[in-house]
Structure formats: structure tokens, C-alpha cells
Scaffold this motif. Structure first.
Motif, PDB file in Angstrom:
ATOM      1  N   UNK A 267       0.685  -1.319   0.055  1.00  0.00           N
ATOM      2  CA  UNK A 267      -0.124   0.098  -0.097  1.00  0.00           C
ATOM      3  C   UNK A 267       0.845   1.341  -0.262  1.00  0.00           C
ATOM      4  N   UNK A 268       0.488   2.319  -0.642  1.00  0.00           N
ATOM      5  CA  UNK A 268       1.231   3.527  -0.421  1.00  0.00           C
ATOM      6  C   UNK A 268       1.428   4.061   0.779  1.00  0.00           C
ATOM      7  N   UNK A 269       2.460   5.011   0.853  1.00  0.00           N
ATOM      8  CA  UNK A 269       2.804   5.504   2.126  1.00  0.00           C
ATOM      9  C   UNK A 269       1.626   6.601   2.641  1.00  0.00           C
ATOM     10  N   UNK A 270       1.420   6.657   3.874  1.00  0.00           N
ATOM     11  CA  UNK A 270       0.739   7.852   4.649  1.00  0.00           C
ATOM     12  C   UNK A 270       0.800   9.135   3.780  1.00  0.00           C
ATOM     13  N   UNK A 271      -0.240   9.757   3.500  1.00  0.00           N
ATOM     14  CA  UNK A 271      -0.136  10.994   2.811  1.00  0.00           C
ATOM     15  C   UNK A 271       0.373  12.109   4.022  1.00  0.00           C
ATOM     16  N   UNK A 272       1.098  12.945   3.630  1.00  0.00           N
ATOM     17  CA  UNK A 272       1.876  13.752   4.448  1.00  0.00           C
ATOM     18  C   UNK A 272       0.819  14.526   5.268  1.00  0.00           C
TER      19      UNK A 272
END
Length: 463
Positions: free
Chosen positions: A1-6
Motif C-alpha cells: 500500500x502507498x505511504x501515508x499522505x503527508x
């Protein structure tokens, strides 16, 4: 899964359930030279460990944010009075810059203000004298201060000063201080008014509020100078008022139309125009927002500006509140919705829909009369997403409905659902990775500590 959004980090910084250990970890974060997220610094109810960490933070941006926090206690903010950075001390001296409506900002203690007024940096002293959060006792003490700028600040708070302080300011050796004092007193002194009219810097204001000699009024009328100011002067002779009521300048006629001595029939016979979105700023009404007689005259008038100014008052009695709520003036409704604690629900709902976006969200969260029960049944399937967002406020909304709304086409509705603790955990965790939902999901008090920790770690916040 993509990284947490900033933006998930900003949400976690606001999360009411954030454990103290993680808050302290966040407050130690340098943020690439920008310091920790301001949401962490400006939280309400910070524990002492967190306050101490902020006060000792090496980045002055962090200390500036705390100095201007509307949520911090004055005694906590006051501990920055000896901060090595003049920018921090100036921020402390001025106080919160944009507090939310209905937010009361407690002033700093007088002794702290006195130290800031003696600060070696002129920017700190100027910020203090510009602050709207000084106590009346401190402002009164400025009347005898050695600095003319401080005495000028006292003169601008004329009504709060004792008689001896007023007399001293009227005879002050500094010309701007004398001018400010004279402008405050000239409404009952024609001699002062005549003197002020000879000064180009004070002539317009003296015409607006001073006790006028008829000859001066006629001269300015003949010269057509400062006529809008003259049209509002309380001492203007009645025949000159009538001449200005028919003046070719629309702004002059409007200024005449709001004069307090006019009867309703005469007021409404004047040919004036009020812009649809003009706010309420009629001085004699604004000064009487707690006066039942003034409120009744203004609220029952057919003049839009009088009604709009009356709508600023939180003291409207029930009958006048109902009357203004039926005026079909959106500006009146907006002002009632913002300022009156007992505005009818149907008015609140119209204001909510009209203002839109984040302001409506703030109003829904903070207005004491804003409804919650039954909203899911009424609005979950409303065609307008602004209303669907309200379904999240209903205590009876089910987790399944909250999850459904987290996929709503309207972004404001999705964000409201992402912040709700009833949102099922798998969807909450998923929302942390969605750019427009990450911040809202970060604020969700049901977010497990392990996920908050993961957000900090993924943002490179040192352990």
C-alpha cells in the motif's frame, strides 16, 4: 500500500486522543526547519511537559505559534516574556491574530504587559499597543506613561478612563495624543471641535462626531467637503439634515438615512440604496447592542442597515429575534447565525447551506442550537452534499452509514465521515492514505495508537 499522505501528520497533531508520549515526540520534531506541526503547538489543554517542550523549543517559529495561540492559558503564554527572540516576544505582546468567532481570548496579566511595554525592541512595544486584548486597568495606566505612543493608546480607550486621566491627555505635550483625546471629547465641546477642524488630519473625524457651530457646518456643506462625515454628525441642525437628505451624492443620503433621531416614516422616505452584502455597521446601534431600547428601534426598522446591525447582538429578546429571523434578508440571517445563541433552527440551516465549506462546518460544531438528532434520517440521501455531511453529526448514524458517507462524491462529506469514530477501522486506515482524507482520518479519536505511531514514523519524526 502507498505511504501515508503527508497531511495525516497534521491530523494526528490535532487528534484529541493523542497520547502524551507521542505529543512530546511530535513537539521535538524539527520539520525540516519549520518546527513541529502548528496543530500540535496550538492544541487546547496541553500538559505541562508539552508546554515546557514548546517554551524550550530551539525553533522560534514554534514559540511564536504558542505565543499567539488562542487555546493556551495566558499564564502559559506569559512564560515567553523573556524569550531571546524579539519575534516571539512581539507575538506574545499582540496575542492571537485570528481567533474564531465566539472565542474569548483572556488577556495577559497586567504586570506581564508592563514588562513587554518596557521591552528594548520597539517592535515588541508596538505589538503590545496594537493588541486588542489589553485589560481596561492596563489601558488606563497608559495615560501617564512616559511614551507618547502608550498615551495615544490610552486616549483611544477614552470611555474607560477616569476624569483626571482624560484631563491630562487633553493637555498632553504630544500633538497626536492631544488630537486623539480631543477627538474623543469633542462630541460635547464645540471649542475642541473648532480647533480640530483647522487640522487636516482630524477635520473629517471632527465633522463626523464633534459638537458643531452652525457656521462651520454651513461652510463645509457649501464647499461640499467631507459631506458623508457631516451627514452623520449628531449635532447637525435639522434644516441642514434635510438639505443633505436630498443631496445628489448617494453616499451622503445613505449616511443621513441612518441618523438616530429620524422617525421611521422620514427615514424610509429618503432615497437611499443599500448593497445586498453590506454589513451592519451603524454606530449608534452598534454602541447599543446591549440596550433594549436601541435594539427595539433598530430591529423593528425597515432600514436594512439598522436591522443588520441589530442582528450583531447576542442580547436580542425572543420577539425581536423572531422578527429579524423573518426579514428574508440573507445578511441578517448570516449575522444572527454567527452571533445569537438562540437563533431558530430553520435559520441556522439556511445559513449553513448558504455559507458553505469550512465556515459551515465550524458553525455546525460550535453553535449551541445547531441540531444533531434526526439528521441522518433527514439528510443522508440529500441531493446536496453540504447537507449529507450533516448526517455524520447524528448520534444515531450507524457505522455502515458513516462508511458509506466516507465514499461520498462531496469531499466535505467524505472528510466529515473520515473523522468520525464510528468509521470502521479498515476504512479508517485506508483513509490515511487518501490525500483529501488523510488529515481528517488523522484526527479520528478511534485511530489506534499504533497507527498514530506509524504516521509519525513514516513522516520521519524521530522516536
Amino acid at each position: 500500500m502507498v505511504a501515508f499522505h503527508a497531511s495525516a501528520l497534521d491530523g494526528v497533531a490535532r487528534n484529541e486522543a493523542l497520547p502524551t508520549a507521542l505529543l512530546l515526540r511530535l513537539l521535538a520534531f524539527d520539520g525540516g526547519g519549520y518546527g513541529p506541526p502548528r496543530q500540535a503547538v496550538e492544541r487546547a489543554g496541553l500538559p505541562e511537559q508539552a508546554v515546557a517542550a514548546i517554551l524550550a523549543h530551539p525553533n522560534p517559529r514554534t514559540r511564536v505559534g504558542f505565543a499567539m495561540s488562542a487555546r493556551a492559558e495566558p499564564a502559559q503564554r506569559a512564560r515567553l516574556v523573556d524569550d531571546p527572540s524579539p519575534k516571539v516576544r512581539a507575538a506574545l505582546a499582540y496575542g492571537p491574530e485570528w481567533p474564531a468567532p465566539r472565542t474569548t481570548v483572556a488577556p495577559l496579566p497586567d504586570d506581564v504587559c508592563a514588562r513587554l511595554l518596557d521591552d528594548p525592541d520597539p517592535a515588541v512595544r508596538e505589538a503590545l499597543l496594537d493588541s486588542p486584548y489589553l485589560t481596561p486597568s492596563f489601558v488606563a495606566s497608559l495615560a501617564a506613561h512616559r511614551d507618547p505612543a502608550a498615551r495615544l493608546r490610552a486616549a483611544r480607550a477614552w470611555r474607560t478612563l477616569p476624569a483626571d486621566a482624560r484631563a491630562a491627555l487633553l493637555a498632553d505635550p504630544d500633538a497626536p495624543v492631544r488630537r486623539a483625546a480631543a477627538l474623543a471629547e469633542c462630541h460635547r465641546d464645540a471649542r475642541l471641535t473648532a480647533t480640530l477642524l483647522r487640522d487636516p488630519e482630524s477635520a473629517a473625524e471632527a465633522l463626523r462626531r464633534g459638537l458643531l457651530h452652525r457656521a462651520d457646518a454651513e461652510r463645509y456643506l457649501a464647499e461640499r467637503t467631507h459631506l458623508t462625515a457631516l451627514a452623520g454628525n449628531p449635532s447637525l441642525p435639522a434644516d441642514l439634515v434635510e438639505r443633505l437628505a436630498a443631496d445628489p451624492d448617494e453616499a451622503v443620503r445613505l449616511a443621513v438615512s441612518v441618523r438616530p433621531e429620524l422617525g421611521e416614516t422620514r427615514r424610509m422616505s429618503i432615497d437611499f440604496t443599500v448593497r445586498a452584502h453590506a454589513g451592519g455597521d451603524v454606530e449608534w446601534v452598534r454602541d447599543g447592542l446591549a440596550d433594549p431600547g436601541v435594539l427595539r428601534r433598530a430591529a423593528t426598522s425597515a432600514h436594512p442597515l439598522l436591522r443588520r446591525t441589530a442582528a450583531l447582538s447576542p442580547h436580542l429578546p425572543p420577539d425581536l429575534l423572531r422578527l429579524l429571523a423573518r426579514t428574508e434578508d440573507p445578511s441578517v440571517e448570516n449575522l444572527l447565525g454567527i452571533h445569537h445563541p438562540d437563533v431558530p433552527e430553520e435559520v441556522l440551516m439556511r445559513v449553513y447551506a448558504r455559507l458553505g465549506s469550512s465556515f459551515s462546518a465550524w458553525m455546525a460544531e460550535t453553535h449551541p442550537r445547531f441540531p444533531s438528532e434526526g439528521l441522518a434520517r433527514r439528510y443522508a440521501d440529500h441531493p446536496d452534499g453540504t447537507y449529507r455531511r450533516l448526517a455524520v453529526r447524528d448520534p444515531a448514524a450507524t457505522p455502515a452509514l458513516i462508511e458509506r458517507l466516507s465514499h461520498d462524491p462531496e469531499v466535505w462529506t467524505r472528510q466529515a465521515a473520515a473523522a468520525d469514530p464510528r468509521l470502521p477501522l479498515p476504512r479508517l486506515r485506508e483513509a490515511l492514505h487518501v490525500p483529501e482524507l488523510a488529515s481528517s482520518a488523522g484526527t479520528n479519536p478511534a485511530l489506534p495508537e499504533e497507527d498514530m505511531t506509524a504516521v509519525l514514523s513514516r513522516a520521519a519524526v524521530p522516536a
